[in-house]
Design a protein around this motif. Structure first.
Motif, short mmCIF file in Angstrom:
data_model
loop_
_atom_site.label_atom_id
_atom_site.label_comp_id
_atom_site.label_asym_id
_atom_site.label_seq_id
_atom_site.Cartn_x
_atom_site.Cartn_y
_atom_site.Cartn_z
N ALA A 258 0.82 -1.10 0.18
CA ALA A 258 -0.15 -0.05 -0.04
C ALA A 258 0.91 1.26 0.11
CB ALA A 258 -0.85 0.05 1.33
N SER A 259 1.96 1.30 0.96
CA SER A 259 2.72 2.62 0.91
C SER A 259 3.57 2.47 -0.42
CB SER A 259 3.71 2.23 1.98
OG SER A 259 3.14 2.14 3.11
N PHE A 260 3.94 1.57 -1.04
CA PHE A 260 4.51 1.48 -2.14
C PHE A 260 3.67 1.99 -3.27
CE2 PHE A 260 5.53 -0.48 -6.39
CZ PHE A 260 6.88 -0.26 -6.58
N LEU A 261 2.45 1.61 -3.32
CA LEU A 261 1.66 2.25 -4.29
C LEU A 261 1.21 3.79 -4.30
CD1 LEU A 261 -1.03 -0.74 -4.50
CD2 LEU A 261 0.74 -0.22 -6.17
N GLN A 262 1.07 3.95 -3.16
CA GLN A 262 0.86 5.39 -2.67
C GLN A 262 1.89 6.42 -3.11
OE1 GLN A 262 -0.15 5.13 1.47
NE2 GLN A 262 -2.11 5.87 1.32
N TYR A 263 3.00 6.00 -2.79
CA TYR A 263 4.47 6.60 -3.11
C TYR A 263 4.58 6.82 -4.66
CZ TYR A 263 8.98 8.49 -3.26
OH TYR A 263 10.16 9.35 -3.57
N PHE A 264 4.57 5.78 -5.33
CA PHE A 264 4.94 5.80 -6.73
C PHE A 264 3.66 6.27 -7.78
CE2 PHE A 264 8.33 3.31 -5.44
CZ PHE A 264 9.37 3.67 -6.07
N LEU A 265 2.62 5.67 -7.42
CA LEU A 265 1.28 5.76 -8.47
C LEU A 265 0.57 7.20 -8.01
CD1 LEU A 265 -0.07 2.27 -9.00
CD2 LEU A 265 1.59 3.42 -10.36
N ALA A 266 0.64 7.23 -6.80
CA ALA A 266 -0.29 8.41 -6.32
C ALA A 266 0.61 10.13 -6.03
CB ALA A 266 -0.94 8.34 -4.99
N SER B 131 -10.82 3.69 -4.94
CA SER B 131 -10.55 2.45 -4.55
C SER B 131 -9.69 1.40 -5.12
CB SER B 131 -12.05 1.85 -4.78
OG SER B 131 -12.33 1.56 -6.11
N VAL B 132 -9.01 1.88 -6.29
CA VAL B 132 -7.97 1.12 -6.87
C VAL B 132 -6.83 0.82 -6.18
CG1 VAL B 132 -6.59 1.15 -9.01
CG2 VAL B 132 -8.94 2.28 -9.24
N LEU B 133 -6.20 1.79 -5.71
CA LEU B 133 -4.76 1.27 -4.89
C LEU B 133 -5.16 0.55 -3.65
CD1 LEU B 133 -2.89 4.75 -5.15
CD2 LEU B 133 -2.79 2.57 -6.62
N PRO B 134 -6.29 0.58 -2.70
CA PRO B 134 -6.18 -0.20 -1.76
C PRO B 134 -6.88 -1.46 -2.11
CG PRO B 134 -8.06 1.63 -1.98
CD PRO B 134 -6.86 1.93 -2.61
N ALA B 135 -7.45 -1.75 -3.13
CA ALA B 135 -8.01 -2.97 -3.83
C ALA B 135 -6.62 -3.86 -4.39
CB ALA B 135 -8.88 -2.88 -4.76
N ILE B 136 -6.03 -2.90 -5.06
CA ILE B 136 -4.69 -3.69 -5.41
C ILE B 136 -3.58 -3.99 -4.24
CG2 ILE B 136 -2.57 -3.45 -6.85
CD1 ILE B 136 -4.11 -1.67 -8.75
N ALA B 137 -3.52 -3.39 -3.43
CA ALA B 137 -2.94 -3.72 -1.93
C ALA B 137 -3.40 -4.75 -1.64
CB ALA B 137 -2.87 -2.43 -1.23
N LEU B 138 -4.72 -4.91 -1.24
CA LEU B 138 -5.44 -6.09 -0.66
C LEU B 138 -5.22 -7.11 -1.53
CD1 LEU B 138 -8.82 -4.82 1.05
CD2 LEU B 138 -7.02 -6.01 2.33
N ALA B 139 -5.10 -7.20 -2.77
CA ALA B 139 -5.31 -8.15 -3.72
C ALA B 139 -4.11 -9.02 -4.08
CB ALA B 139 -6.02 -7.90 -5.16
N SER B 140 -2.74 -8.24 -3.50
CA SER B 140 -1.44 -8.77 -4.21
C SER B 140 -1.10 -10.18 -3.59
CB SER B 140 -0.37 -7.49 -3.81
OG SER B 140 -0.54 -7.35 -2.31
N THR B 141 -1.41 -10.22 -2.01
CA THR B 141 -0.94 -11.54 -1.61
C THR B 141 -1.71 -12.72 -2.26
OG1 THR B 141 0.10 -10.36 0.39
CG2 THR B 141 -0.44 -12.91 0.47
N PRO B 142 -3.12 -12.60 -1.98
CA PRO B 142 -3.79 -13.86 -2.41
C PRO B 142 -3.87 -13.75 -4.03
CG PRO B 142 -5.08 -11.92 -1.96
CD PRO B 142 -4.06 -11.54 -1.34
#
Length: 311
Positions: A147-155, A172-183
């Motif tokens: 989540a922190s990585f996505l926030q820093y680079f994509l946001a 909702s896109v970034l938190p959804a991707i952060a949640l979905a990465s491991t599963p």
């Protein structure tokens, strides 16, 4: 099927009772109380608060009252949120958490299955290696770091998505991707290994010898059987994403149920902690039941109930 569902419902009720009981007593033996954070609270006021919320009653009376409330779908008042009940907090926050969770599940399943199929069909070639590298990264990096990585680079750096808050689909896109990465990574590995096992079966070789195209074999004969492990994983996946959203919601400032749960832990808000725990436990038990039913529908050879030995 009816006999199987009835038996599972009995097991679900027993499991739910054990979860409720364990949660109730863990909250009671935890140090402190819901009013410990108040500054210099006079003893008579604390006694009045305990009497108002029923905390001055014997533990067995509180336990029985809580069981009755759960049967009536009443989790009681919140100790910290004034003029609000736990049901109000669930009705307010869960729709947000549900939408975020469903979006994350869709991303995890769609991308994970696609990567697994590509890796299996291109076994020991660069698409296979690339997909597995992505899977290893997804498993290795925790969701809050992602989540922190996505926030820093994509946001922040690129400005493609908003940094935080919950105002539109883009939020909702970034938190959804952060949640979905491991599963997503687990699903990719499950799909790949299951696809490779299915592709090695005799009926796949027979289909190839009959001249069927690779697309027909993959879609009609391979994917359906290969997805059985993924369907089995959907129950734990639902629980993992819903509980994982607690941290993600705090990072992205999303007004979901996870924010209330984390705040209630800090405030020792017993009723909110127990109510949210029981609520998510019910969701988990129901999702596991639905997965078992879907498992039998996808593969009719599996007997849910009434099968004889050796069948």
């Amino acid at each position: 099927m009816a006999k199987y569902i009835g038996k599972r419902l009995v097991y679900m009720l027993l499991s739910l009772w054990m979860i409720v009981t364990a949660t109730f007593f863990f909250m009671r033996i935890a140090p402190g109380n819901p009013f410990a954070s108040e500054k210099k609270l006079p003893p008579e006021i604390e006694a009045n608060l305990n009497a108002h919320f029923g905390l001055d009653k014997p533990w067995y009376a509180q336990y029985w009252e809580y069981l009755v409330r759960i049967v009536n779908w009443d989790f009681g008042p919140s100790f910290k949120y004034k003029s609000q009940t736990v049901n109000d907090l669930i009705n307010e926050g869960f729709p947000v958490s549900f939408l975020l969770g469903m979006e994350a599940i869709f991303i995890a399943v769609a991308v994970g299955v696609l990567l697994g199929i590509i890796a299996a069909l291109k076994h020991n070639r660069w698409p296979d290696y690339t997909a597995m590298i992505v899977a290893v990264l997804g498993i290795s990096v925790p969701s809050f770091i992602m989540a922190s990585f996505l926030q820093y680079f994509l946001a922040i750096k690129m400005g493609i998505f908003p940094v935080a808050r919950w105002e539109s689909f883009m939020h909702s896109v970034l938190p959804a991707i952060a949640l979905a990465s491991t599963p997503m990574a687990f699903i990719a590995r499950l799909t790949r290994s299951s696809m490779l096992e299915v592709l090695a079966n005799d009926y796949i070789k027979t289909a190839k010898s009959k001249g069927l195209s690779s697309g027909v074999i993959t879609v009609k004969h391979t994917i359906r059987n290969a997805l059985l492990p993924v369907v089995t994983y959907m129950g734990p996946l639902t629980a993992g994403i819903l509980t994982g959203s607690f941290v993600i919601e705090r990072i992205f400032g999303i007004p979901g149920l996870g924010a209330h749960f984390v705040t209630s832990i800090n405030n020792r808000d017993y009723t909110v902690i127990m109510g949210v725990t029981v609520f998510y436990s019910i969701l988990l038990l129901v999702s596991i039941l639905l997965v078992d039913i879907a498992y039998g529908i996808i593969d009719p050879r599996i007997k849910l109930a009434g099968g004889k030995k050796g069948e």
